[in-house]
Scaffold this active site. Structure first.
Site, PDB file in Angstrom:
ATOM      1  N   HIS B 291      36.387  42.162 -27.921  1.00 15.25           N
ATOM      2  CA  HIS B 291      35.773  42.560 -29.189  1.00 15.25           C
ATOM      3  C   HIS B 291      36.837  43.046 -30.176  1.00 15.25           C
ATOM      4  O   HIS B 291      36.931  42.554 -31.311  1.00 15.25           O
ATOM      5  CB  HIS B 291      34.734  43.659 -28.924  1.00 15.25           C
ATOM      6  CG  HIS B 291      34.039  44.156 -30.145  1.00 15.25           C
ATOM      7  ND1 HIS B 291      32.785  43.719 -30.514  1.00 15.25           N
ATOM      8  CD2 HIS B 291      34.410  45.056 -31.089  1.00 15.25           C
ATOM      9  CE1 HIS B 291      32.412  44.325 -31.639  1.00 15.25           C
ATOM     10  NE2 HIS B 291      33.384  45.155 -32.009  1.00 15.25           N
ATOM     11  N   GLU B 292      37.649  43.990 -29.741  1.00 11.16           N
ATOM     12  CA  GLU B 292      38.679  44.529 -30.642  1.00 11.16           C
ATOM     13  C   GLU B 292      39.722  43.461 -30.958  1.00 11.16           C
ATOM     14  O   GLU B 292      40.251  43.407 -32.073  1.00 11.16           O
ATOM     15  CB  GLU B 292      39.331  45.762 -30.027  1.00 11.16           C
ATOM     16  CG  GLU B 292      38.374  46.917 -29.702  1.00 11.16           C
ATOM     17  CD  GLU B 292      37.517  47.368 -30.878  1.00 11.16           C
ATOM     18  OE1 GLU B 292      37.977  47.259 -32.031  1.00 11.16           O
ATOM     19  OE2 GLU B 292      36.363  47.806 -30.643  1.00 11.16           O
TER      20      GLU B 292
END
Lengths: 527, 527
Positions: B291-292
């Protein structure tokens, strides 16, 4: 909020607080750059650091600050305990007119002295000179790297000539009591006159040279085991352990890795140290960590009332170096230290150290050997490397030699002081980065640190009954407590000359360092 | 130097550069605080961050800036390609009056639009409101922690009432086209009207609710193996490997650990991501990292010509979230992804995963289950959690409900949308930190990210022949290249509504997300 900053003094405190915040933010930008910043971030990072420094310079030199200092200075002079003509005229601790530490004006006077000193230096140097110096040293550092790689001083010579010329201009802009070098030295060792360093180094040189000969002719220390391959992960655990034993507080600091070990303050409660792990040199991380830990303990030991002010940092590079070198050498290279810690080290590296005992280890870390490179020098010859640099700087500043004469002058002096002649400029005059950064007047503080350290240790041994026994018992906290009580907590409220007088009852005296070396090496049976 | 900044536009560029340097420095102070700052440094760190933000605010709102913007704006209007009335009046990419990207004024117009927007927001909000909001939210966050621990909303209620009141004041100060919420949403999703979000979420809600029922009634996914104990060191290696495969450049970024994963830009060439390793939950680090990493790729993909300018960052939180969620869910939770990467994961954890295969793993990471906590929700129910928050925020801002009604309103809506009623406020209305920070208008961007992401993916699948095959072959760089070409490189030159139109040829349409979910879960044989 507004009524809290009514007086000139309060306004200066507020400005000072902002300056410290900017300085600490700049320190974080630099710490991050050295410890883990992605490589391609360098360009914007330089801009970020330059902005912080520019904002601080603008704030410090803004038109109101000079007036505020004058107004606040008058108040302090007239306040209780302010019997002296000015703070900087105080004859020193114990002398007449010095405000006792209990005096409510005590901090205020110290604050104003340090703040005014910073202000004076900032306004006296014209902006053009600051910019030109920054541009010159930026190019000079690149040229120095190339010159060292090519082993060719002439590639660096024109840059060094420009740096010397700018440095002389800076000294004239700052002014000086006796000679231009005073202005340069004062940046790193406030209150210390060049003439005093000359006297002290002259005595030191006379004593050290025969001592080196006596030690090296008798010593039989073998340190070849240091390169037997020591995994970095285990070295790191041992480094952390040593810092913990020294009383380094990890709620107020960190240990990281960097190419060159350093200590930096990012806040009164955020003092970080770094080290580097060389698997082929066991000593590198151990003594790098202890050295930086000594710097760190100094900053962490400053009275919390001074946090976030210009008084809340170590008072000079010489005193700072005294604390790092006391831990690295006077404590960290002592036999009692390794009686206590060698068994723990051996547990981590049982194979590599199987034929080594504490005594052998303690002798190995004290191997004395005239060598070419300052940063690799032992405790005894180290100061001679520094004296060489000081004498050359002084000769340059006083126009006794020219930059083009440096390589020969360096080599001649090396032969005279240390007994060996560098085979190349790379291992001689080009070995240090300092001059290319414009840092002329910095080197003496390294040797002053050795001298202050031994003089403090002598007093500590009078106050604490048996320091060797404390070390051997691993009671490093008692040593740290003494340092905090007598040195660390004062931050910059005393200059280095004031502090050494206050703590030891006399001014800087190189005799203590010579005595320390003679006693140590006779115990090691090499004298 | 001085003649380089002659025009109003050049002067604004110079001011903007300083603002970005301050913003990135502030980002480093915060990154360090989350990843490794010594605990006791927090007080001075807060002061350092506040100073950076204060300096940036003062610089942006200084008296000259408004005039410079007006002067520069006139130039851009009159320049080549400047046929529109103003930049913000452009009808969007492809419409009449839009300057093509080749137009030399293209960047200038985008720059002025974004800079003026930042300036307008900064000058419209009175300093008193900024200060009062900072003080209120600081206390509110402490109160929220206590209220959640005590499971007692009334402890937080007075703080939330004050926050709501300040938020309404802010909306009035900023102004809005249709309704107060527009002003709040615009901070996070510039150019997106509330009415459009209402329409889109209304459609989405209608579609999602029955889909959840259909999936959960048929699905038999067991993910209990995720808690079998996975050593953090191995998880870290796998996380680094995934980022490398995604094309994340470690010369321009880092992966670190923090309590809550985040991504932050410290420079155009310094974009850092964090994750956290839970040994009892294998999925936490994997999907947190991906995600990051998606956020990071967006920032790293921005045209380097925009670095160090206000245009050099992602255009909205919704578009940002589309990139992180595309990588986390659309790619990272796809079966082809785990066909490719599960064998590597299993090699790292052979014992823990000995009875698991790629297909089982792929089903487990797609387990759908109505649950109480947003941040633990699956891909299908997640948007419903967001819609709930949006509807409550809108009702508060439009005075349809009062703060004291929030717990009941929350629980009723949870039951209505997700089918379960929270047993406590701690697992209900008190679960998120956002409101205590004053972030009202932020939540919708999470769900908008899901929708933008699916709409972009649909276009990507038209452009690249077989996206599933690319993923299964581990050719993630081709996907990244498409994202960079169509989305990342533009930074903030297009608003989110402009960008979705430009890339996909139509405005935001929730149909693509629903289609994506239906197709995915029918392939998983649960529809």
């Amino acid at each position: 909020m507004s009524n809290a900053f009514n007086t000139p003094f309060d306004k200066l405190r507020q400005i000072d607080k902002e300056l410290i915040l900017l300085e600490h933010t700049s320190a974080l930008l630099q710490w991050d750059q050295e410890t883990g910043m992605p490589s391609q971030a360098i360009e914007e990072r330089s801009d970020q650091i330059a902005l912080m420094q520019g904002l601080a310079h603008d704030r410090l030199t803004s038109s109101e600050v000079g007036d505020l200092i004058e107004q606040a200075w008058d108040k302090v002079k007239l306040g209780p305990g302010g019997e002296g003509n000015s703070v900087s005229d105080d004859p020193g601790p114990g002398g007449p007119g010095l405000p006792p530490e209990e005096d409510p004006q005590f901090f205020n006077r110290a604050f104003l002295r340090v703040f005014r000193r910073n202000y004076d230096r900032a306004v006296k140097i014209p902006r053009r000179l600051v910019t030109e110096t920054a541009q010159t040293t930026s190019r000079a550092q690149a040229a120095w790297i190339k010159a060292r790689e090519a082993d060719d001083f002439t590639l660096f010579q024109p840059h060094m000539e420009k740096i010397l010329s700018l440095t002389l201009e800076k000294a004239e802009a700052l002014g000086y009591p006796e000679q231009p070098y005073d202005a340069l030295l004062d940046e790193f060792e406030p209150g210390m006159p060049t003439s005093r360093v000359e006297e002290v180094f002259s005595d030191l040189k006379t004593e050290l040279a025969p001592l080196v000969t006596r030690i090296t002719s008798a010593q039989k220390a073998d340190d070849s085991f240091r390169s037997r391959g020591y995994p970095a992960a285990e070295q790191k655990k041992f480094s952390l352990h040593l810092l913990q034993q020294m009383g380094y507080d990890f709620d107020r600091g960190r240990l990281d890795e960097s190419a060159h070990p350093f200590t930096t303050s990012l806040g009164g409660n955020d003092v970080r140290v770094t080290t580097r792990y060389h698997e082929d040199d066991l000593f590198s991380a151990i003594f790098g960590t202890i050295h930086e830990g000594g710097h760190g303990l100094y900053e962490l030991g400053i009275d919390s009332a001074y946090h976030g002010t210009c008084v809340g940092e170590g008072t000079s590079l010489g005193i700072h170096e005294s604390q790092s070198r006391t831990w690295e050498n006077l404590i960290g290279r002592s036999l009692p230290f390794w009686k206590r810690f060698f068994p723990e080290l051996k547990r981590r590296f049982p194979e590599q150290l199987k034929d080594i005992d504490a005594d052998t280890f303690g002798r190995a870390v004290n191997r004395v050997q005239p060598s070419l490179i300052r940063i690799e020098a032992d405790e005894v010859t180290y100061s001679l490397h520094v004296i060489l640099r000081f004498e050359l700087e002084l000769a340059l500043v006083n126009h006794k030699i020219e930059v083009k004469d440096l390589p020969d002058a360096w080599n001649d002096l090396m032969e005279q002081l240390i007994g060996i002649r560098p085979p190349s400029d790379a291992d001689g005059v080009l070995q240090d980065v300092h001059w290319s950064m414009g840092a002329i007047g910095y080197f003496p503080t390294y040797a002053l640190g050795n001298l202050y350290g031994a003089q403090f240790l002598n007093k500590m041994k009078q106050d604490l009954s048996d320091v060797d026994a404390l070390i051997e018992n691993g009671d490093l906290l008692s040593i740290r407590k003494w340092q905090k009580e007598h040195i660390h907590r004062f931050g910059s409220v005393y200059t280095a000359p004031e502090l050494i007088q206050k703590v030891t009852g006399e001014s800087l005296n190189p005799r203590f360092f010579i005595d320390y070396l003679e006693k140590k090496f006779s115990r090691l049976n090499v004298l």
